[in-house]
Design a protein around this motif. Structure first.
Motif, PDB file in Angstrom:
ATOM      1  N   ASP A  87      -2.672   0.931   3.954  1.00  0.00           N
ATOM      2  CA  ASP A  87      -3.371   1.514   5.101  1.00  0.00           C
ATOM      3  C   ASP A  87      -3.559   3.021   4.945  1.00  0.00           C
ATOM      4  OD1 ASP A  87      -3.451  -0.991   6.215  1.00  0.00           O
ATOM      5  OD2 ASP A  87      -1.645  -0.699   7.448  1.00  0.00           O
ATOM      6  N   VAL A  88      -2.540   3.695   4.433  1.00  0.00           N
ATOM      7  CA  VAL A  88      -2.671   5.146   4.271  1.00  0.00           C
ATOM      8  C   VAL A  88      -3.711   5.480   3.209  1.00  0.00           C
ATOM      9  CG1 VAL A  88      -0.907   5.470   2.492  1.00  0.00           C
ATOM     10  CG2 VAL A  88      -1.315   7.268   4.163  1.00  0.00           C
ATOM     11  N   TRP A  89      -3.907   4.596   2.264  1.00  0.00           N
ATOM     12  CA  TRP A  89      -4.920   4.819   1.234  1.00  0.00           C
ATOM     13  C   TRP A  89      -6.323   4.552   1.774  1.00  0.00           C
ATOM     14  CZ3 TRP A  89      -3.896   6.852  -3.515  1.00  0.00           C
ATOM     15  CH2 TRP A  89      -4.920   6.834  -4.447  1.00  0.00           C
ATOM     16  N   ARG A  90      -6.449   3.557   2.656  1.00  0.00           N
ATOM     17  CA  ARG A  90      -7.762   3.194   3.186  1.00  0.00           C
ATOM     18  C   ARG A  90      -8.210   4.097   4.330  1.00  0.00           C
ATOM     19  NH1 ARG A  90      -7.406  -3.448   3.618  1.00  0.00           N
ATOM     20  NH2 ARG A  90      -7.453  -3.892   1.367  1.00  0.00           N
ATOM     21  N   GLU A  91      -7.292   4.438   5.225  1.00  0.00           N
ATOM     22  CA  GLU A  91      -7.651   5.125   6.455  1.00  0.00           C
ATOM     23  C   GLU A  91      -7.671   6.643   6.339  1.00  0.00           C
ATOM     24  OE1 GLU A  91      -5.073   3.786   9.519  1.00  0.00           O
ATOM     25  OE2 GLU A  91      -5.493   1.645   9.172  1.00  0.00           O
ATOM     26  N   SER A  92      -7.432   7.169   5.167  1.00  0.00           N
ATOM     27  CA  SER A  92      -7.453   8.622   4.984  1.00  0.00           C
ATOM     28  C   SER A  92      -8.170   8.939   3.676  1.00  0.00           C
ATOM     29  CB  SER A  92      -6.019   9.185   4.964  1.00  0.00           C
ATOM     30  OG  SER A  92      -5.310   8.683   3.850  1.00  0.00           O
ATOM     31  N   LEU A  94      -6.767  10.130   1.074  1.00  0.00           N
ATOM     32  CA  LEU A  94      -5.673  10.359   0.143  1.00  0.00           C
ATOM     33  C   LEU A  94      -6.112  10.169  -1.307  1.00  0.00           C
ATOM     34  CD1 LEU A  94      -2.685  11.108   0.589  1.00  0.00           C
ATOM     35  CD2 LEU A  94      -2.114   8.726   0.157  1.00  0.00           C
ATOM     36  N   GLY A  95      -7.025   9.245  -1.557  1.00  0.00           N
ATOM     37  CA  GLY A  95      -7.520   9.057  -2.922  1.00  0.00           C
ATOM     38  C   GLY A  95      -8.276  10.281  -3.426  1.00  0.00           C
ATOM     39  N   ASP A  96      -9.146  10.851  -2.562  1.00  0.00           N
ATOM     40  CA  ASP A  96      -9.856  12.070  -2.945  1.00  0.00           C
ATOM     41  C   ASP A  96      -8.893  13.241  -3.102  1.00  0.00           C
ATOM     42  OD1 ASP A  96     -12.316  10.733  -2.828  1.00  0.00           O
ATOM     43  OD2 ASP A  96     -12.502  11.111  -0.683  1.00  0.00           O
ATOM     44  N   ASN A  97      -7.911  13.316  -2.211  1.00  0.00           N
ATOM     45  CA  ASN A  97      -6.927  14.399  -2.316  1.00  0.00           C
ATOM     46  C   ASN A  97      -6.119  14.299  -3.604  1.00  0.00           C
ATOM     47  OD1 ASN A  97      -6.300  13.875   1.197  1.00  0.00           O
ATOM     48  ND2 ASN A  97      -7.786  15.249   0.246  1.00  0.00           N
ATOM     49  N   LEU A  98      -5.763  13.084  -3.994  1.00  0.00           N
ATOM     50  CA  LEU A  98      -5.021  12.895  -5.240  1.00  0.00           C
ATOM     51  C   LEU A  98      -5.871  13.285  -6.447  1.00  0.00           C
ATOM     52  CD1 LEU A  98      -2.477  11.900  -6.675  1.00  0.00           C
ATOM     53  CD2 LEU A  98      -3.423   9.587  -6.593  1.00  0.00           C
ATOM     54  N   ARG A  99      -7.151  12.943  -6.411  1.00  0.00           N
ATOM     55  CA  ARG A  99      -8.044  13.314  -7.521  1.00  0.00           C
ATOM     56  C   ARG A  99      -8.173  14.831  -7.627  1.00  0.00           C
ATOM     57  NH1 ARG A  99     -13.094  14.882  -7.359  1.00  0.00           N
ATOM     58  NH2 ARG A  99     -13.228  14.321  -5.147  1.00  0.00           N
ATOM     59  N   SER A 259      -2.291  16.316   7.222  1.00  0.00           N
ATOM     60  CA  SER A 259      -3.201  15.847   8.285  1.00  0.00           C
ATOM     61  C   SER A 259      -2.583  14.747   9.134  1.00  0.00           C
ATOM     62  CB  SER A 259      -4.506  15.344   7.664  1.00  0.00           C
ATOM     63  OG  SER A 259      -4.268  14.215   6.826  1.00  0.00           O
ATOM     64  N   PHE A 260      -1.510  14.126   8.677  1.00  0.00           N
ATOM     65  CA  PHE A 260      -0.850  13.091   9.477  1.00  0.00           C
ATOM     66  C   PHE A 260       0.035  13.685  10.581  1.00  0.00           C
ATOM     67  CE2 PHE A 260      -1.427  10.972   5.289  1.00  0.00           C
ATOM     68  CZ  PHE A 260      -2.308   9.993   5.706  1.00  0.00           C
ATOM     69  N   ILE A 261       0.181  15.004  10.585  1.00  0.00           N
ATOM     70  CA  ILE A 261       0.926  15.680  11.648  1.00  0.00           C
ATOM     71  C   ILE A 261      -0.085  16.169  12.682  1.00  0.00           C
ATOM     72  CG2 ILE A 261       2.513  17.562  12.199  1.00  0.00           C
ATOM     73  CD1 ILE A 261       3.501  17.458   9.331  1.00  0.00           C
ATOM     74  N   GLY A 262      -0.126  15.516  13.821  1.00  0.00           N
ATOM     75  CA  GLY A 262      -1.072  15.875  14.868  1.00  0.00           C
ATOM     76  C   GLY A 262      -0.473  16.841  15.876  1.00  0.00           C
ATOM     77  N   ASN A 263      -1.257  17.159  16.915  1.00  0.00           N
ATOM     78  CA  ASN A 263      -0.779  18.080  17.952  1.00  0.00           C
ATOM     79  C   ASN A 263       0.290  17.443  18.840  1.00  0.00           C
ATOM     80  OD1 ASN A 263      -2.525  20.117  17.104  1.00  0.00           O
ATOM     81  ND2 ASN A 263      -4.212  19.323  18.359  1.00  0.00           N
ATOM     82  N   PHE A 270       3.007   6.867   7.749  1.00  0.00           N
ATOM     83  CA  PHE A 270       1.946   7.291   6.829  1.00  0.00           C
ATOM     84  C   PHE A 270       2.306   8.608   6.142  1.00  0.00           C
ATOM     85  CE2 PHE A 270      -1.489   4.883   9.411  1.00  0.00           C
ATOM     86  CZ  PHE A 270      -1.028   3.693   8.868  1.00  0.00           C
ATOM     87  N   LEU A 271       2.974   9.491   6.862  1.00  0.00           N
ATOM     88  CA  LEU A 271       3.371  10.771   6.278  1.00  0.00           C
ATOM     89  C   LEU A 271       4.319  10.568   5.101  1.00  0.00           C
ATOM     90  CD1 LEU A 271       3.411  13.908   6.451  1.00  0.00           C
ATOM     91  CD2 LEU A 271       5.344  13.669   8.026  1.00  0.00           C
ATOM     92  N   PHE A 272       5.311   9.695   5.289  1.00  0.00           N
ATOM     93  CA  PHE A 272       6.269   9.468   4.213  1.00  0.00           C
ATOM     94  C   PHE A 272       5.679   8.596   3.119  1.00  0.00           C
ATOM     95  CE2 PHE A 272       9.373  10.738   7.488  1.00  0.00           C
ATOM     96  CZ  PHE A 272      10.044  11.698   6.760  1.00  0.00           C
ATOM     97  N   ALA A 273       4.780   7.697   3.459  1.00  0.00           N
ATOM     98  CA  ALA A 273       4.121   6.902   2.417  1.00  0.00           C
ATOM     99  C   ALA A 273       3.277   7.794   1.513  1.00  0.00           C
ATOM    100  CB  ALA A 273       3.262   5.816   3.068  1.00  0.00           C
ATOM    101  N   GLY A 274       2.544   8.731   2.113  1.00  0.00           N
ATOM    102  CA  GLY A 274       1.791   9.679   1.301  1.00  0.00           C
ATOM    103  C   GLY A 274       2.685  10.579   0.473  1.00  0.00           C
ATOM    104  N   SER A 275       3.852  10.944   1.011  1.00  0.00           N
ATOM    105  CA  SER A 275       4.796  11.775   0.258  1.00  0.00           C
ATOM    106  C   SER A 275       5.352  11.031  -0.944  1.00  0.00           C
ATOM    107  CB  SER A 275       5.934  12.222   1.176  1.00  0.00           C
ATOM    108  OG  SER A 275       5.440  12.962   2.275  1.00  0.00           O
ATOM    109  N   VAL A 276       5.632   9.745  -0.777  1.00  0.00           N
ATOM    110  CA  VAL A 276       6.115   8.950  -1.912  1.00  0.00           C
ATOM    111  C   VAL A 276       5.058   8.894  -3.005  1.00  0.00           C
ATOM    112  CG1 VAL A 276       6.809   6.637  -2.631  1.00  0.00           C
ATOM    113  CG2 VAL A 276       7.713   7.607  -0.513  1.00  0.00           C
ATOM    114  N   ILE A 277       3.803   8.682  -2.601  1.00  0.00           N
ATOM    115  CA  ILE A 277       2.720   8.650  -3.587  1.00  0.00           C
ATOM    116  C   ILE A 277       2.585   9.995  -4.288  1.00  0.00           C
ATOM    117  CG2 ILE A 277       0.220   8.376  -3.852  1.00  0.00           C
ATOM    118  CD1 ILE A 277       0.297   6.391  -1.538  1.00  0.00           C
ATOM    119  N   ALA A 278       2.841  11.086  -3.563  1.00  0.00           N
ATOM    120  CA  ALA A 278       2.664  12.422  -4.136  1.00  0.00           C
ATOM    121  C   ALA A 278       3.729  12.773  -5.166  1.00  0.00           C
ATOM    122  CB  ALA A 278       2.661  13.464  -3.016  1.00  0.00           C
TER     123      ALA A 278
END
Length: 303
Positions: A87-92, A94-99, A259-263, A270-278
């Motif tokens: 979901d974090v890969w599809r809904e954000s 993140l793929g472009d950011n990783l590239r 961007s997963f940290i909102g107001n 999603f924040l930690f899933a993206g961190s693991v990928i990073a």
């Protein structure tokens, strides 16, 4: 009359045969004793390893928590939600950011090595006037923080119409990591005997040939150290990426995760899933060349 028993004669070895080596006498190996000091050091090492690994374990567990259990005070979730990574890969983006992060890190590392290797080699081999002043200026540039130069950098790249560009981030990251690479490579080139290059030049090689064929392979641990530190610094950079990239598709991975940290809410799963990928690519890269990094850190320490 006493009869002597004769031992059967050994057949003569063929000419040119290598004689068989006598079997080595058995060694009396002493049993290895475990001292209380060894046990204490091992216990402290395991404790420190657990302290440093627990945050990463918590990050992985939180990345696999369902959204309904994010506020539960439990160590493990009832079910592991593996779909969080999908979901974090599809809904954000993140793929472009990783590239973008891969391009920026690889481009910055390549540019730093192309500039730092000739500069460090010339500084280590040539005793020119102003050599110490040059090294001092290189060290002074390392003292400047990117944050203090953001306004000027933003205005400059805005006038050049280079905002939201991968080349902008490559140039900035390479500029702020160049001083460290020159310093560590200068120390490593200085530790390599110059007589090796002189012998190669007597055999017909020029200065560039001696550098490429003799000195550079010997200096490879130092080159790898400069490479991995530049790559990790560019991979983890956040402030310049946030300032010089405003379009989500052109932002690096560190800014995309933010961007997963909102107001009002934070999407912790999603924040930690993206961190693991990073962190996975950097961990793999460091594990592959860890020995050369350690040997490169001691470059120039022994004369």
């Amino acid at each position: 009359m006493t009869q002597r028993t004769l031992a059967p004669a050994r057949p003569a070895a063929p000419v040119g045969a290598v004689p068989e080596a006598a079997p080595a006498p058995p060694r009396n190996r002493r049993p290895r004793t475990v001292t209380p000091r060894t046990l204490l050091v091992a216990a402290v090492a395991w404790f420190l390893a657990a302290v440093f690994l627990l945050p990463y374990l918590e990050m992985v567990v939180t990345a696999l928590r369902p959204a309904r259990e994010l506020r539960d005070a439990t160590y493990l979730p009832s079910t592991f939600e593996w779909a969080n990574f999908i979901d974090v890969w599809r809904e954000s983006h993140l793929g472009d950011n990783l590239r973008v992060t891969l391009l920026v890190s690889a481009g910055s590392t390549l540019l730093v090595l192309l500039v730092a290797i000739p500069a460090a080699y010339y500084t280590a081999r040539m005793k020119f006037r102003g050599r110490k002043l040059f090294l001092l200026l290189v060290l002074i540039t390392q003292m400047f923080q990117p944050t203090s130069l953001l306004v000027g950098l933003y205005r400059e790249f805005y006038q050049l119409d280079m905002l939201n560009s991968v080349w902008t981030l490559i140039l900035c990251n390479a500029a702020f990591n160049l001083a460290f690479a020159i310093w560590i490579l200068t120390a490593y080139f200085s530790s390599i005997p110059e007589a090796l290059e002189e012998a190669a030049m007597i055999d017909g090689l020029g200065r560039a040939g001696a550098l490429l064929r003799i000195t550079l392979p010997l200096a490879m641990p130092g080159v790898v150290t400069a490479m991995i530190f530049t790559f990790i610094a560019a991979w983890n950079e956040f402030v310049m990426g946030l300032t010089l990239s405003t379009v989500p598709e052109s932002q690096p991975l560190t800014v995309g995760i933010n961007s997963f940290i909102g107001n009002y809410t934070v999407q912790w799963n999603f924040l930690f899933a993206g961190s693991v990928i990073a962190i996975v690519p950097v961990v793999i890269l460091f594990a592959l060349i860890e020995r050369k990094v350690v040997s490169g850190l001691t470059a120039g320490s022994v004369k």
